[in-house]
Design a protein around this motif. Structure first.
Motif, PDB file in Angstrom:
ATOM      1  N   SER A 115       0.877  -1.228   0.025  1.00  0.00           N
ATOM      2  CA  SER A 115      -0.077  -0.048   0.110  1.00  0.00           C
ATOM      3  C   SER A 115       0.788   1.316   0.022  1.00  0.00           C
ATOM      4  N   ASP A 116       1.876   1.260   0.645  1.00  0.00           N
ATOM      5  CA  ASP A 116       2.877   2.274   0.658  1.00  0.00           C
ATOM      6  C   ASP A 116       3.550   2.604  -0.732  1.00  0.00           C
ATOM      7  N   GLU A 117       3.877   1.545  -1.329  1.00  0.00           N
ATOM      8  CA  GLU A 117       4.509   1.559  -2.681  1.00  0.00           C
ATOM      9  C   GLU A 117       3.057   2.218  -3.848  1.00  0.00           C
ATOM     10  N   ILE A 118       2.296   1.705  -3.628  1.00  0.00           N
ATOM     11  CA  ILE A 118       1.225   2.080  -4.491  1.00  0.00           C
ATOM     12  C   ILE A 118       0.848   3.393  -4.372  1.00  0.00           C
ATOM     13  N   LYS A 119       0.839   3.993  -2.849  1.00  0.00           N
ATOM     14  CA  LYS A 119       0.472   5.389  -2.728  1.00  0.00           C
ATOM     15  C   LYS A 119       1.507   6.232  -3.306  1.00  0.00           C
ATOM     16  N   GLN A 120       2.698   5.793  -3.106  1.00  0.00           N
ATOM     17  CA  GLN A 120       3.866   6.894  -3.258  1.00  0.00           C
ATOM     18  C   GLN A 120       4.097   6.733  -4.824  1.00  0.00           C
ATOM     19  N   ARG A 121       3.632   5.884  -5.664  1.00  0.00           N
ATOM     20  CA  ARG A 121       3.765   5.875  -7.192  1.00  0.00           C
ATOM     21  C   ARG A 121       2.471   6.749  -7.594  1.00  0.00           C
ATOM     22  N   VAL A 122       1.463   6.607  -7.117  1.00  0.00           N
ATOM     23  CA  VAL A 122       0.110   7.310  -7.313  1.00  0.00           C
ATOM     24  C   VAL A 122       0.590   9.011  -7.182  1.00  0.00           C
ATOM     25  N   LYS A 123       1.073   9.008  -6.045  1.00  0.00           N
ATOM     26  CA  LYS A 123       1.693  10.755  -5.736  1.00  0.00           C
ATOM     27  C   LYS A 123       2.656  11.230  -6.728  1.00  0.00           C
ATOM     28  N   ASN A 124       3.501  10.232  -7.287  1.00  0.00           N
ATOM     29  CA  ASN A 124       4.357  10.555  -8.261  1.00  0.00           C
ATOM     30  C   ASN A 124       3.661  11.111  -9.741  1.00  0.00           C
ATOM     31  N   LEU A 125       2.468  10.887  -9.859  1.00  0.00           N
ATOM     32  CA  LEU A 125       1.512  11.437 -10.884  1.00  0.00           C
ATOM     33  C   LEU A 125       1.305  12.919 -10.858  1.00  0.00           C
ATOM     34  N   ASN A 126       1.736  13.348  -9.592  1.00  0.00           N
ATOM     35  CA  ASN A 126       1.507  14.927  -9.405  1.00  0.00           C
ATOM     36  C   ASN A 126      -0.103  15.278  -9.552  1.00  0.00           C
ATOM     37  N   LEU A 127      -0.888  14.854  -8.608  1.00  0.00           N
ATOM     38  CA  LEU A 127      -2.099  15.185  -8.722  1.00  0.00           C
ATOM     39  C   LEU A 127      -2.198  16.135  -7.650  1.00  0.00           C
ATOM     40  N   ASP A 128      -2.292  17.487  -7.862  1.00  0.00           N
ATOM     41  CA  ASP A 128      -2.179  18.532  -6.940  1.00  0.00           C
ATOM     42  C   ASP A 128      -3.840  18.540  -6.226  1.00  0.00           C
ATOM     43  N   ARG A 129      -3.613  18.805  -5.080  1.00  0.00           N
ATOM     44  CA  ARG A 129      -4.718  18.800  -4.088  1.00  0.00           C
ATOM     45  C   ARG A 129      -5.635  17.618  -3.818  1.00  0.00           C
ATOM     46  N   PHE A 130      -5.228  16.707  -4.318  1.00  0.00           N
ATOM     47  CA  PHE A 130      -5.919  15.245  -4.229  1.00  0.00           C
ATOM     48  C   PHE A 130      -5.288  14.629  -2.842  1.00  0.00           C
ATOM     49  N   LYS A 131      -6.265  14.083  -1.927  1.00  0.00           N
ATOM     50  CA  LYS A 131      -5.583  13.142  -1.009  1.00  0.00           C
ATOM     51  C   LYS A 131      -5.618  11.676  -1.411  1.00  0.00           C
ATOM     52  N   ILE A 132      -4.698  11.069  -1.185  1.00  0.00           N
ATOM     53  CA  ILE A 132      -4.563   9.656  -1.822  1.00  0.00           C
ATOM     54  C   ILE A 132      -4.612   8.885  -0.574  1.00  0.00           C
ATOM     55  N   ILE A 133      -5.646   7.951  -0.815  1.00  0.00           N
ATOM     56  CA  ILE A 133      -5.783   6.910   0.298  1.00  0.00           C
ATOM     57  C   ILE A 133      -5.689   5.329  -0.694  1.00  0.00           C
ATOM     58  N   ALA A 134      -4.738   4.700  -0.016  1.00  0.00           N
ATOM     59  CA  ALA A 134      -4.456   3.293  -0.642  1.00  0.00           C
ATOM     60  C   ALA A 134      -4.640   2.272   0.293  1.00  0.00           C
ATOM     61  N   LEU A 135      -5.507   1.276  -0.025  1.00  0.00           N
ATOM     62  CA  LEU A 135      -5.943  -0.026   0.672  1.00  0.00           C
ATOM     63  C   LEU A 135      -5.616  -1.310   0.172  1.00  0.00           C
ATOM     64  N   VAL A 136      -5.069  -2.205   1.075  1.00  0.00           N
ATOM     65  CA  VAL A 136      -4.589  -3.424   0.209  1.00  0.00           C
ATOM     66  C   VAL A 136      -5.093  -4.547   1.536  1.00  0.00           C
ATOM     67  N   TYR A 137      -5.729  -5.518   0.817  1.00  0.00           N
ATOM     68  CA  TYR A 137      -6.382  -6.681   1.591  1.00  0.00           C
ATOM     69  C   TYR A 137      -5.534  -7.720   1.069  1.00  0.00           C
ATOM     70  N   LEU A 138      -5.016  -8.789   1.957  1.00  0.00           N
ATOM     71  CA  LEU A 138      -4.544  -9.775   1.467  1.00  0.00           C
ATOM     72  C   LEU A 138      -5.096 -11.002   2.494  1.00  0.00           C
ATOM     73  N   GLY A 139      -5.306 -12.226   1.645  1.00  0.00           N
ATOM     74  CA  GLY A 139      -5.998 -13.295   2.353  1.00  0.00           C
ATOM     75  C   GLY A 139      -5.507 -14.628   1.777  1.00  0.00           C
ATOM     76  N   ALA A 140      -5.905 -15.845   2.472  1.00  0.00           N
ATOM     77  CA  ALA A 140      -5.644 -17.130   1.871  1.00  0.00           C
ATOM     78  C   ALA A 140      -6.606 -17.474   0.880  1.00  0.00           C
ATOM     79  N   ASN A 141      -6.008 -18.050  -0.038  1.00  0.00           N
ATOM     80  CA  ASN A 141      -6.885 -18.374  -1.248  1.00  0.00           C
ATOM     81  C   ASN A 141      -7.453 -19.769  -1.011  1.00  0.00           C
ATOM     82  N   THR A 142      -8.426 -20.246  -0.296  1.00  0.00           N
ATOM     83  CA  THR A 142      -9.107 -21.306   0.070  1.00  0.00           C
ATOM     84  C   THR A 142     -10.231 -21.518  -0.556  1.00  0.00           C
TER      85      THR A 142
END
Length: 183
Positions: A115-142
């Motif tokens: 989530s930190d890497e996704i957020k940083q790469r999206v912020k590198n798109l230079n979206l002025d005045r946008f607050k960026i929230i990144a959520l990542v869910y991981l789970g077992a594939n059963t």
């Protein structure tokens, strides 16, 4: 019974680029000849005839920190690029989860890293005045089913989101990025 009278005045001091805001409080008590007065003065930084492109003004009392002037901008210069963000999410999920087996202890830190890497790469798109929230869910594939829902209070004209999923042999991931325009 206490009564009070307040006078307010504004004075500009061009030598120091400040606006002096003074209030004079008079306490009026019935039957009392001794009336107390107190004066409160506040120096507010201001720039006379300043250009709107220069939005930083300095205050003598701000310890060298800039004081930002409001621009009252109601619409963004660029809108949230949903397709670019989806490809960023897919790339980061594949990069980190391609040959990973699910372990609950390992995935807790891995979801934060992703989530930190996704957020940083999206912020590198230079979206002025946008607050960026990144959520990542991981789970077992059963072979179970999972429903993830979200609710947001936002402006449908400017705010947006992008999401993507990843499914490996032993784990799955769902990532979402929300962009909220900050006026």
């Amino acid at each position: 019974m206490e009564r009070s009278k307040t006078q307010t005045s504004l004075h500009t001091d061009s030598s120091q680029n400040t606006l002096k805001h003074s209030k004079l409080h008079k306490d009026l008590k019935s039957g009392n000849k001794n009336r107390s007065q107190r004066k409160v003065e506040i120096n507010v930084p201001y720039v006379a005839n300043h250009n709107r492109e220069n939005t930083i003004i300095h205050s003598a009392k701000s310890d060298g920190l800039p004081v930002l002037d409001r621009t009252f901008k109601l619409a963004p210069n660029t809108f949230f690029p949903e397709t670019k963000v989806q490809s960023i999410i897919r790339d980061v999920l594949k990069k980190h989860l391609l040959n990973v087996d699910y372990h609950s202890d390992k995935c807790a830190g891995l979801s934060k890293l992703i989530s930190d890497e996704i957020k940083q790469r999206v912020k590198n798109l230079n979206l002025d005045r946008f607050k960026i929230i990144a959520l990542v869910y991981l789970g077992a594939n059963t072979s179970q089913s999972l429903n993830i829902g979200s609710r947001c209070v936002w402006n449908t004209q400017f705010d947006n989101f992008a999401s993507s999923t990843f499914q490996g042999n032993s784990l799955f991931a769902v990532a979402a990025v929300y962009a909220v325009y900050f006026e």
